[in-house]
Enzyme design. Structure first.
Site, mmCIF file in Angstrom:
data_model
loop_
_atom_site.group_PDB
_atom_site.id
_atom_site.type_symbol
_atom_site.label_atom_id
_atom_site.label_comp_id
_atom_site.label_asym_id
_atom_site.label_seq_id
_atom_site.Cartn_x
_atom_site.Cartn_y
_atom_site.Cartn_z
ATOM 1 N N ASP A 108 1.060 -1.039 0.299
ATOM 2 C CA ASP A 108 0.000 -0.201 -0.276
ATOM 3 C C ASP A 108 0.295 1.356 0.515
ATOM 4 O OD1 ASP A 108 -2.310 1.811 0.693
ATOM 5 O OD2 ASP A 108 -1.456 1.680 2.510
ATOM 6 N N ASP A 110 0.320 5.162 0.671
ATOM 7 C CA ASP A 110 0.042 6.100 1.835
ATOM 8 C C ASP A 110 -0.481 5.780 3.487
ATOM 9 O OD1 ASP A 110 -0.171 8.623 3.254
ATOM 10 O OD2 ASP A 110 -2.119 9.419 2.393
#
Length: 387
Positions: A108, A110
């Protein structure tokens, strides 16, 4: 592979890793409680315990280290028979696992690789080390506000790795376009709620977007009389795609709802169902795309198709595009409901980093976890601790 007794071989690991040993606690599957408080900032130092001195002085990443220590203190208070996920005691142990058991690492973005515009310390070195080991590295985000080109540009700049390629990027705008290609004929008509980047990704996949880009002169409201007189020039449609839209209005909701009513066979596609995201050093919440999706689902009586994490559709798409064996994949994320659930439910190993959405208090409250928020297989303070 996943669960071991917390005390199994811990003494041996402490001896083997004593020179650089940092303890990384993982989420527990036991609902027991103690007097431990998430407000505590006590840091346990010494052999076998993670030290904040191993991290940068930036608050994001030091907070991740402190949170890891808080969770560790809680689990230390439990019965020795309590079963917990595997504990990695050092960078060497983490990298050894990756070397022996993993071919592809999916990240992932952020809250994992960066916060706002600040790169995670050691993230660049970890990614370059993985590629030097011959591991495939992919970036999977529910952010539909970027297309693959935009995501590559951002990550290359933030992480200072210009060699990243568009092929490594998997945004939910891209997965939306790919899903539409599998379900609809070319030149099908799509109504898009979301960013210009989402529109561009859908359009580049060969579809006709029926609604014009947002205009500052457009009214946000729509009363009964205006709705009755509205001509719906956007229709007929074959699908509606809903992405994060910071300019979402009651007018858009009215139009989209009635377009679905006019064609009961039209697809309702959600780039993700995220409830919120974290903003700022004081962890403010910004509403996520799921809020808009739920509004449209509720008024239309329809259920959306989620093409973002944690959907199996997304996992199948990535596996097909990159010829992956899920059992040789590790998914690294900061959210339980999207990242960890995505990894767990699709046959991957999952690693939770404490640098984003999930807090120590959240893990303590979850106990054994839930279907919506399962526990990870592994936990580290942040990705810089991988190598």
């Amino acid at each position: 592979m996943v669960y071991f007794n917390r005390f199994r071989s811990i003494a041996a690991l402490m001896v083997l890793n004593a020179p650089k040993c940092s303890s990384f606690v993982v989420a527990n599957n036991n609902p027991a409680r103690s007097s431990w408080s998430s407000s505590s900032t006590t840091t346990r130092r010494g052999v076998g315990f993670f030290s904040t001195s191993d991290t940068t002085t930036s608050s994001y990443w030091n907070d991740a280290a402190i949170a890891t220590n808080q969770v560790e203190q809680f689990y230390d208070s439990l019965s020795k028979d309590t079963k917990v996920p595997t504990i990695w005691k050092s960078r060497e142990e983490a990298s050894a696992f990756l070397t022996d058991h993993i071919d592809t690492v999916l990240f992932d973005c952020d809250g994992v690789l960066y916060r706002t515009q600040e790169a995670c310390p050691g993230a660049k070195e970890a990614l370059l080390s993985l590629e030097a080991m011959g591991k495939k590295v992919l970036f999977v985000t529910n952010n539909a506000g970027v297309n693959r080109q935009g995501l590559r540009t951002k990550l290359s700049k933030v992480l200072d790795i210009p060699s990243l390629t568009e092929d490594q990027m998997v945004s939910s705008s891209y997965s939306s376009a790919r899903y539409l290609q599998e379900q609809l004929k070319p030149k099908s008509r799509i109504f898009v709620i979301g960013s210009p980047q989402l529109r561009a990704e859908v359009e580049s996949a060969g579809f006709i977007i029926t609604n014009l880009p947002d205009s500052s002169s457009s009214s946000a409201s729509m009363d009964r009389e205006e709705l009755e007189a509205y001509e719906f020039n956007e229709g007929p449609i074959d699908a509606i795609v809903v992405g994060h839209d910071t300019e979402f209005t009651f007018r858009k909701l009215c139009v989209a709802n009635n377009l679905l009513l006019q064609n009961q066979d039209a697809l309702l596609v959600a780039t993700n169902h995220d409830s919120f995201d974290i903003v700022g050093s004081d962890n403010r919440h910004i509403p996520g795309n799921g809020c808009v999706v739920k509004a449209l689902e509720y008024c239309s009586g329809r259920q959306s198709i989620n093409v973002g994490k944690p959907s199996k559709m997304l996992s199948d798409l990535i596996a097909k595009d990159h010829d992956l064996d899920p059992t040789r994949c590790l998914f690294v994320g900061d959210r339980l409901d999207t990242d960890i659930r995505f990894g767990n439910e699709n046959g991957m190993a999952s690693l939770l980093v404490m640098s984003g959405v999930t807090t120590a208090e959240k893990l303590r409250q979850l106990g054994e976890g839930t279907t919506e928020e399962p526990l990870p297989h592994y936990v580290l303070p942040h990705v810089g601790m991988l190598f």
